[in-house]
Design a protein around this motif. Structure first.
Motif, PDB file in Angstrom:
ATOM      1  N   CYS A 224      93.310  19.341 -17.040  1.00  0.00           N
ATOM      2  CA  CYS A 224      93.052  20.733 -16.682  1.00  0.00           C
ATOM      3  C   CYS A 224      93.847  21.700 -17.559  1.00  0.00           C
ATOM      4  O   CYS A 224      93.427  22.841 -17.749  1.00  0.00           O
TER       5      CYS A 224
ATOM      6  N   ARG B 237      91.949  23.136 -20.318  1.00  0.00           N
ATOM      7  CA  ARG B 237      90.766  23.898 -19.926  1.00  0.00           C
ATOM      8  C   ARG B 237      91.086  25.212 -19.210  1.00  0.00           C
ATOM      9  O   ARG B 237      90.181  25.956 -18.856  1.00  0.00           O
ATOM     10  N   HIS B 238      92.360  25.439 -18.946  1.00  0.00           N
ATOM     11  CA  HIS B 238      92.730  26.653 -18.208  1.00  0.00           C
ATOM     12  C   HIS B 238      92.685  27.864 -19.122  1.00  0.00           C
ATOM     13  O   HIS B 238      93.148  27.822 -20.251  1.00  0.00           O
ATOM     14  N   GLU B 239      92.128  28.950 -18.620  1.00  0.00           N
ATOM     15  CA  GLU B 239      91.987  30.167 -19.414  1.00  0.00           C
ATOM     16  C   GLU B 239      93.301  30.925 -19.550  1.00  0.00           C
ATOM     17  O   GLU B 239      93.515  31.619 -20.538  1.00  0.00           O
TER      18      GLU B 239
ATOM     19  N   GLY C  91      98.304  27.174 -18.033  1.00  0.00           N
ATOM     20  CA  GLY C  91      98.117  25.991 -18.872  1.00  0.00           C
ATOM     21  C   GLY C  91      99.446  25.340 -19.221  1.00  0.00           C
ATOM     22  O   GLY C  91      99.571  24.109 -19.207  1.00  0.00           O
TER      23      GLY C  91
ATOM     24  N   GLU D  19      88.324  19.189 -12.547  1.00  0.00           N
ATOM     25  CA  GLU D  19      89.007  20.385 -13.033  1.00  0.00           C
ATOM     26  C   GLU D  19      89.427  21.355 -11.934  1.00  0.00           C
ATOM     27  O   GLU D  19      89.361  22.573 -12.123  1.00  0.00           O
TER      28      GLU D  19
ATOM     29  N   TYR E   8      92.416  22.142 -10.877  1.00  0.00           N
ATOM     30  CA  TYR E   8      93.604  22.899 -11.257  1.00  0.00           C
ATOM     31  C   TYR E   8      93.292  23.928 -12.335  1.00  0.00           C
ATOM     32  O   TYR E   8      94.020  24.910 -12.479  1.00  0.00           O
ATOM     33  N   ALA E   9      92.232  23.747 -13.079  1.00  0.00           N
ATOM     34  CA  ALA E   9      91.846  24.709 -14.106  1.00  0.00           C
ATOM     35  C   ALA E   9      91.324  26.003 -13.489  1.00  0.00           C
ATOM     36  O   ALA E   9      91.258  27.027 -14.155  1.00  0.00           O
ATOM     37  N   LYS E  10      91.001  25.947 -12.204  1.00  0.00           N
ATOM     38  CA  LYS E  10      90.454  27.117 -11.527  1.00  0.00           C
ATOM     39  C   LYS E  10      91.496  27.845 -10.686  1.00  0.00           C
ATOM     40  O   LYS E  10      91.224  28.900 -10.135  1.00  0.00           O
TER      41      LYS E  10
END
Length: 152
Positions: free
Chosen positions: A27, A30-32, A37, A87, A89-91
Motif C-alpha cells: 500500500c 500506492r498511497h497518494e 506513504g 489496498e 491502507y492506501a485509502k
C-alpha cells in the motif's frame, strides 16, 4: 488456521506480522499522500522486524513447551486483520493507518493476556509473558515513533 500448540501460535503470530508487513509495503507504493506513504513504509519495516523477533521465540523455547496444547481461544475470537491486501491502507489517512495498526497490536496483546490467564505450566506462562512483553514494548516504541512522525 486452527491453533493447537504454542509452536503453532508462534508461527501464526509470525505469519500475521509478515502478512501485515507485506500489505503495508504494498500500500505504501500506492498511497497518494507522501506522509502516509512514508508511514506505511516505516510500518512495513517494523512489522517485518516483529515477525523476525516472534520467530526467535520458537528457536529459544523448549520443544515440549512448543508442543503444549493451547485453549481454542482463536477459534472463537480471531484477530481481525486484512487477510487479503486489497489496498485498504492506501485509502486511509495518516491517523487511520495508525489506528488500524495499533488496533492489530492491541488484539495480539489481548490474545496473549487471555492465553496467559489460562496457561497451566510455568514454561507456557514464561513463553506467553515474553511474547506479551515484546509485543507491548514494540507497540509503545511504535506509538512513540509514529508520534514523532506526526509532529513533523
Amino acid at each position: 488456521m486452527d491453533i493447537k500448540s504454542f509452536g503453532e501460535l508462534i508461527e501464526w503470530t509470525r505469519d500475521l506480522h509478515t502478512h501485515l508487513a507485506q500489505c503495508l509495503g504494498h500500500c505504501a507504493t500506492r498511497h497518494e499522500e507522501e506522509r502516509a506513504g512514508a508511514l506505511l513504509e516505516y510500518l512495513a519495516s517494523h512489522e517485518s522486524e516483529l515477525a523476525r523477533i516472534v520467530e526467535e521465540f520458537e528457536g529459544q523455547s523448549a520443544s515440549n513447551t512448543l508442543e503444549t496444547r493451547v485453549y481454542d481461544y482463536l477459534r472463537h475470537n480471531p484477530i481481525e486483520t486484512h487477510r487479503t491486501c486489497d489496498e485498504p491502507y492506501a485509502k486511509l489517512d495518516f491517523q487511520g493507518i495508525y489506528r488500524e495498526v495499533m488496533d492489530f497490536h492491541e488484539q495480539v496483546m489481548n490474545l496473549y493476556k487471555n492465553l496467559l490467564g489460562k496457561a497451566e505450566i510455568p514454561e507456557a506462562r514464561e513463553l506467553l509473558e515474553g511474547l506479551l512483553e515484546m509485543e507491548t514494548n514494540e507497540s509503545m516504541r511504535l506509538a512513540r515513533q509514529i508520534g514523532r512522525m506526526d509532529d513533523l
